[in-house]
Design a protein around this motif. Structure first.
Motif, PDB file in Angstrom:
ATOM      1  N   LYS A  90      -2.550  -8.030   4.559  1.00 29.45           N
ATOM      2  CA  LYS A  90      -2.263  -6.781   5.284  1.00 29.45           C
ATOM      3  C   LYS A  90      -2.822  -5.573   4.536  1.00 29.45           C
ATOM      4  O   LYS A  90      -3.407  -4.672   5.129  1.00 29.45           O
ATOM      5  CB  LYS A  90      -0.746  -6.624   5.475  1.00 29.45           C
ATOM      6  CG  LYS A  90      -0.174  -7.657   6.434  1.00 29.45           C
ATOM      7  CD  LYS A  90       1.248  -7.336   6.855  1.00 29.45           C
ATOM      8  CE  LYS A  90       2.228  -7.535   5.734  1.00 29.45           C
ATOM      9  NZ  LYS A  90       3.629  -7.442   6.182  1.00 29.45           N
ATOM     10  N   GLU A  91      -2.652  -5.576   3.228  1.00 27.86           N
ATOM     11  CA  GLU A  91      -3.134  -4.450   2.418  1.00 27.86           C
ATOM     12  C   GLU A  91      -4.675  -4.379   2.445  1.00 27.86           C
ATOM     13  O   GLU A  91      -5.249  -3.292   2.428  1.00 27.86           O
ATOM     14  CB  GLU A  91      -2.610  -4.614   0.985  1.00 27.86           C
ATOM     15  CG  GLU A  91      -2.908  -3.465   0.067  1.00 27.86           C
ATOM     16  CD  GLU A  91      -1.960  -2.271   0.208  1.00 27.86           C
ATOM     17  OE1 GLU A  91      -1.101  -2.238   1.096  1.00 27.86           O
ATOM     18  OE2 GLU A  91      -2.117  -1.349  -0.599  1.00 27.86           O
ATOM     19  N   TYR A 112      -4.787  -4.242  -5.757  1.00 25.44           N
ATOM     20  CA  TYR A 112      -5.833  -3.408  -5.151  1.00 25.44           C
ATOM     21  C   TYR A 112      -6.011  -2.104  -5.928  1.00 25.44           C
ATOM     22  O   TYR A 112      -7.138  -1.627  -6.079  1.00 25.44           O
ATOM     23  CB  TYR A 112      -5.514  -3.119  -3.682  1.00 25.44           C
ATOM     24  CG  TYR A 112      -5.750  -4.310  -2.773  1.00 25.44           C
ATOM     25  CD1 TYR A 112      -7.037  -4.665  -2.380  1.00 25.44           C
ATOM     26  CD2 TYR A 112      -4.691  -5.081  -2.309  1.00 25.44           C
ATOM     27  CE1 TYR A 112      -7.257  -5.748  -1.543  1.00 25.44           C
ATOM     28  CE2 TYR A 112      -4.896  -6.167  -1.468  1.00 25.44           C
ATOM     29  CZ  TYR A 112      -6.183  -6.500  -1.084  1.00 25.44           C
ATOM     30  OH  TYR A 112      -6.405  -7.570  -0.262  1.00 25.44           O
ATOM     31  N   ARG A 141      -2.110   3.207   8.742  1.00 30.73           N
ATOM     32  CA  ARG A 141      -1.483   2.191   7.893  1.00 30.73           C
ATOM     33  C   ARG A 141      -0.585   1.267   8.729  1.00 30.73           C
ATOM     34  O   ARG A 141      -0.662   0.048   8.638  1.00 30.73           O
ATOM     35  CB  ARG A 141      -0.656   2.866   6.792  1.00 30.73           C
ATOM     36  CG  ARG A 141      -0.108   1.870   5.765  1.00 30.73           C
ATOM     37  CD  ARG A 141       1.070   2.431   4.996  1.00 30.73           C
ATOM     38  NE  ARG A 141       0.789   3.608   4.212  1.00 30.73           N
ATOM     39  CZ  ARG A 141       0.155   3.618   3.012  1.00 30.73           C
ATOM     40  NH1 ARG A 141      -0.245   2.500   2.480  1.00 30.73           N
ATOM     41  NH2 ARG A 141      -0.063   4.758   2.383  1.00 30.73           N
ATOM     42  N   GLU A 185       1.175 -10.064   2.138  1.00 28.06           N
ATOM     43  CA  GLU A 185       1.002  -8.666   1.722  1.00 28.06           C
ATOM     44  C   GLU A 185      -0.459  -8.364   1.349  1.00 28.06           C
ATOM     45  O   GLU A 185      -0.986  -7.301   1.684  1.00 28.06           O
ATOM     46  CB  GLU A 185       1.916  -8.376   0.522  1.00 28.06           C
ATOM     47  CG  GLU A 185       1.961  -6.894   0.180  1.00 28.06           C
ATOM     48  CD  GLU A 185       2.486  -6.619  -1.232  1.00 28.06           C
ATOM     49  OE1 GLU A 185       3.135  -7.505  -1.816  1.00 28.06           O
ATOM     50  OE2 GLU A 185       2.208  -5.499  -1.728  1.00 28.06           O
ATOM     51  N   VAL A 231      -5.530  -2.621   5.590  1.00 22.63           N
ATOM     52  CA  VAL A 231      -5.231  -1.185   5.469  1.00 22.63           C
ATOM     53  C   VAL A 231      -6.357  -0.485   4.696  1.00 22.63           C
ATOM     54  O   VAL A 231      -6.857   0.568   5.117  1.00 22.63           O
ATOM     55  CB  VAL A 231      -3.877  -0.965   4.743  1.00 22.63           C
ATOM     56  CG1 VAL A 231      -3.715   0.490   4.328  1.00 22.63           C
ATOM     57  CG2 VAL A 231      -2.723  -1.391   5.631  1.00 22.63           C
ATOM     58  N   TYR A 254      -1.364  -2.729   9.413  1.00 27.25           N
ATOM     59  CA  TYR A 254      -0.398  -3.759   8.994  1.00 27.25           C
ATOM     60  C   TYR A 254      -0.015  -4.657  10.167  1.00 27.25           C
ATOM     61  O   TYR A 254      -0.041  -5.877  10.069  1.00 27.25           O
ATOM     62  CB  TYR A 254       0.890  -3.107   8.460  1.00 27.25           C
ATOM     63  CG  TYR A 254       0.911  -2.881   6.969  1.00 27.25           C
ATOM     64  CD1 TYR A 254       0.880  -3.947   6.081  1.00 27.25           C
ATOM     65  CD2 TYR A 254       0.983  -1.605   6.440  1.00 27.25           C
ATOM     66  CE1 TYR A 254       0.900  -3.739   4.706  1.00 27.25           C
ATOM     67  CE2 TYR A 254       1.006  -1.376   5.067  1.00 27.25           C
ATOM     68  CZ  TYR A 254       0.961  -2.449   4.210  1.00 27.25           C
ATOM     69  OH  TYR A 254       0.979  -2.244   2.862  1.00 27.25           O
ATOM     70  N   ALA A 287      -3.381   2.790  -1.590  1.00 25.98           N
ATOM     71  CA  ALA A 287      -2.986   1.385  -1.777  1.00 25.98           C
ATOM     72  C   ALA A 287      -1.554   1.315  -2.304  1.00 25.98           C
ATOM     73  O   ALA A 287      -1.141   2.129  -3.118  1.00 25.98           O
ATOM     74  CB  ALA A 287      -3.934   0.717  -2.763  1.00 25.98           C
ATOM     75  N   GLN A 288      -0.818   0.328  -1.808  1.00 22.27           N
ATOM     76  CA  GLN A 288       0.568   0.178  -2.273  1.00 22.27           C
ATOM     77  C   GLN A 288       0.715  -1.037  -3.173  1.00 22.27           C
ATOM     78  O   GLN A 288       1.767  -1.266  -3.738  1.00 22.27           O
ATOM     79  CB  GLN A 288       1.502   0.084  -1.064  1.00 22.27           C
ATOM     80  CG  GLN A 288       1.572   1.413  -0.314  1.00 22.27           C
ATOM     81  CD  GLN A 288       2.438   1.356   0.925  1.00 22.27           C
ATOM     82  OE1 GLN A 288       2.530   0.322   1.576  1.00 22.27           O
ATOM     83  NE2 GLN A 288       3.063   2.469   1.251  1.00 22.27           N
ATOM     84  N   ASN A 289      -0.353  -1.816  -3.259  1.00 19.20           N
ATOM     85  CA  ASN A 289      -0.293  -3.050  -4.038  1.00 19.20           C
ATOM     86  C   ASN A 289      -1.062  -2.877  -5.348  1.00 19.20           C
ATOM     87  O   ASN A 289      -2.183  -2.375  -5.355  1.00 19.20           O
ATOM     88  CB  ASN A 289      -0.895  -4.163  -3.177  1.00 19.20           C
ATOM     89  CG  ASN A 289      -0.989  -5.463  -3.912  1.00 19.20           C
ATOM     90  OD1 ASN A 289      -1.913  -5.668  -4.694  1.00 19.20           O
ATOM     91  ND2 ASN A 289      -0.010  -6.321  -3.706  1.00 19.20           N
TER      92      ASN A 289
END
Ligand code: AR6
Ligand code: MG
Length: 309
Positions: free
Chosen positions: A161-162, A201, A144, A158, A165, A148, A196-198
């Motif tokens: 970058k995501e 996604y 990760r 973001e 990842v 990034y 996933a942090q977003n």
């Protein structure tokens, strides 16, 4: 999985990405097409010439190998060197502007934020993420971090970058699944969704699950996208792989049949499929036509040594 089993998967990933790119480039920016028509187009081609997608994968791999890991300044210089020697590969509008900024003294870690509003969310950093998925397949937090950082050189939004990842993570998951074992599509998607942090996604991973049995490609394009933006192409590539996980050829032909950013979506789908099934699953007649095939294999082999030593 032991070291020997991983080697054909490393090679399958990079060669799979380059073939998807070269074949997809034949229909970049066009509409939907029949898979049979794309297959016969492949038959007629004398060479599969790759584009910026593979050219940048090569840059990422060269830099990771030379530095035995990530070095942002080195990777930026590798991109610039490769771009300047072959600027005709079909680069997106953003990266050459970043390269000029870095050449005139802007640091590699801050140039990306000066492009567009909040940095680029194009798919240009996801399309080159395969070597990161390969090198860090056993250390997912490191994967990760490096995905990034390497994205931020050119794509610092973001969503950009995501996207990088998730593409790298999908490759690591595919690599970690034995090629003779059945892939559990729902748990594959759940792991992506959790990683996933977003929220966009995360939501798209849910849509992929709902679309797995969908026969209408137009609906897939509407719900997942086929565009140049990372959130409208990375989930689509993951879908193209999961729709027919046992066939590299079907994944790539299906990706191209969706139209739009066909080279990048087919390249990303091909990278995941190749990492799962290995080089033997890639049609020999396609592999034989790939430009610079031996060099791409050699890079994959060096990444394999580095990742498994
Ligand atoms: N706001 C609005 N539009 C944006 C933004 C933003 N923040 N970020 C990106 N776009 P770019 P790439 C749109 O230029 O990702 C090659 O053909 C904008 O229209 O960073 O490297 C490859 O094969 C921008 O021009 O380039 C890939 O298909 C576009 O997204 C593709 O190009 C692409 O972002 C990769 O392009
Ligand atoms: Mg391209």
């Amino acid at each position: 999985m032991h070291k020997g089993e991983l080697k054909p998967k490393f090679i399958g990933c990079l060669v799979g990405a380059a073939i998807g790119d070269g074949l997809g480039a034949q229909r970049e920016g066009r509409g939907m097409a029949k898979e049979e028509a794309i297959d016969s187009l492949a038959e007629k081609l004398v060479e599969l010439t790759y584009t910026d997608d593979t050219h940048m994968i090569i840059g990422v791999a060269e830099s990771l190998i030379e530095c035995k890991g990530f070095d942002g300044e080195h990777m930026a210089q590798a991109f610039i060197r490769n771009y300047e020697s072959e600027p005709w590969r079909g680069y997106g509008p953003g990266p050459p502007m970043i390269f000029r900024m870095i050449k005139s003294g802007e640091p590699w870690y801050s140039a990306g934020a000066k492009l567009y509003k909040g940095g680029s969310f194009g798919n240009g950093s996801a399309m080159r993420a395969a070597p990161i998925g390969l090198l860090y397949f056993r250390d997912l937090e490191k994967l990760r971090e490096i995905a990034y950082k390497s994205s931020a050189i050119t794509h610092s939004h973001e969503l950009g970058k995501e996207g990088a990842v998730l593409q790298a993570y999908a490759i690591a998951l595919a690599l970690n699944t034995p090629s003779n074992g059945e892939i559990n599509r729902e748990s594959f998607l759940l792991r992506l969704q959790n990683f996933a942090q977003n929220h966009l996604y995360k939501e798209k991973m849910g849509r992929i699950k709902r679309l797995l049995g969908e026969q209408d490609s137009a609906k897939v394009v509407i719900l997942l996208g086929n565009g140049i933006e990372a959130p409208r192409s990375v989930p689509t590539a993951i879908y193209c792989f999961l729709k027919q996980p046992r066939s590299y050829k079907d994944s790539v032909l299906y990706a191209i049949s969706l139209g739009g950013d066909t080279d990048t979506i087919a390249s990303m789908a091909g990278a995941i499929s190749g990492a799962y099934l290995g080089i033997e699953a890639i049609p020999q007649e396609w592999k034989a036509k790939l430009e610079n095939e031996a060099y791409i294999e050699a890079l994959a082999e060096e990444l394999w040594q580095l990742a498994t030593d």
